[in-house]
Design an enzyme around this catalytic site. Structure first.
Site, PDB file in Angstrom:
ATOM      1  CG  ASP A  63      -1.776   1.229   1.346  1.00  0.00           C
ATOM      2  OD1 ASP A  63      -1.705   2.094   0.451  1.00  0.00           O
ATOM      3  OD2 ASP A  63      -2.546   1.320   2.322  1.00  0.00           O
ATOM      4  CE1 TYR A 154      -6.224  10.483 -11.332  1.00  0.00           C
ATOM      5  CE2 TYR A 154      -6.660  12.084 -13.070  1.00  0.00           C
ATOM      6  CZ  TYR A 154      -6.032  10.934 -12.631  1.00  0.00           C
ATOM      7  OH  TYR A 154      -5.216  10.237 -13.484  1.00  0.00           O
TER       8      TYR A 154
END
Length: 252
Positions: A63, A154
């Site tokens: 991760d 984003y």
């Protein structure tokens, strides 16, 4: 070509799309590639493609939004493959929504995976690169950094990549480390297919719509972005640093 013979490259988000294409391209040109995604199992196909071509690759699960996990996996890569010379920060997700109804969790997730991961990986990588006085860091930004409806999270993350890139180029340049970013336009990947579905279109129809307003009259391919990343990671770009290169078919 063997531009990367003797080099070890780390590519994050390399299970599919641009990350997978980049991992394959670097391996084709001689690099030993650490293929990183959320789980090692997700990397099997990319590693298989590389080994089938006679290249060297290993799969790692991590991760990349977890600072400690990144430090540990980079240490393992160095132990397994013998060094770390190239880092490609490609890991990314989308959680699109109009700003007024975007859940805070979706903001946090996208900033964490798309931007904080680049900080984590670059900070881990630079410790090896500074010591050896050599390194190449290439991070994936996006045309969305200039603003994109439904992508406040984003867009902010990808704009942040550009600021991080410019700053790291200043700080790491004295150690012979080049730091650059690539900002793709519309590339045919599973991520853009998901965007098409979000707006109620098929991937094919969405691509046709984008193609019609792109000067080159088509969308891009993951391999085309990989070729630009490979250039920036090579000695051919030895005096290029702190730049964000837009690769978008001439779109404005």
């Amino acid at each position: 070509m063997s531009r990367f013979a003797g080099k070890v490259a780390v590519v994050t988000g390399a299970a599919q799309g641009i990350g997978a294409a980049t991992a394959v391209r670097l391996a084709e040109e001689g690099a030993a590639v650490a293929v990183i995604d959320l789980t090692a199992e997700r990397c099997v196909a990319t590693v298989g493609s590389i080994t089938a071509l006679g290249g060297t690759a290993r799969a790692y699960g991590c991760d990349v939004a977890d600072h400690g996990a990144v430090a540990a996996v980079f240490a393992q890569v160095v132990a397994d493959l013998g060094g770390l010379h190239i880092l490609v920060n490609n890991a990314g997700i989308t959680r699109d929504n109009l700003f007024f109804k975007m859940p805070k969790d979706d903001w946090d997730a996208v900033l964490s995976v798309n931007l904080t991961s680049a900080f984590n990986c670059a900070q881990a990588a630079q410790s090896y690169m500074v010591e050896q006085l050599y390194g190449k860091i290439v991070s994936l930004s996006s045309r969305s950094a200039l603003g994109a409806r439904g992508q406040a999270n984003y867009a902010a993350a990808k704009a942040g990549i550009q600021g991080l890139t410019a700053t790291l180029a200043i700080e790491l340049g004295p150690y012979n480390i080049n730091v650059n970013a690539v900002a793709p336009g519309y590339i045919a990947t599973s991520m853009t297919a998901a965007t098409a579905e979000r707006v109620g279109a098929t991937p094919e129809d969405h691509q046709a719509e984008v193609s019609a307003r792109t000067p080159l009259r088509r969308v891009g391919r993951a391999e085309e972005i990989a070729s630009v990343v490979a250039f920036l990671a090579s000695e051919e770009a030895s005096y290029v640093s702190g730049q964000t290169l837009y690769v978008n078919g001439g779109a404005r």
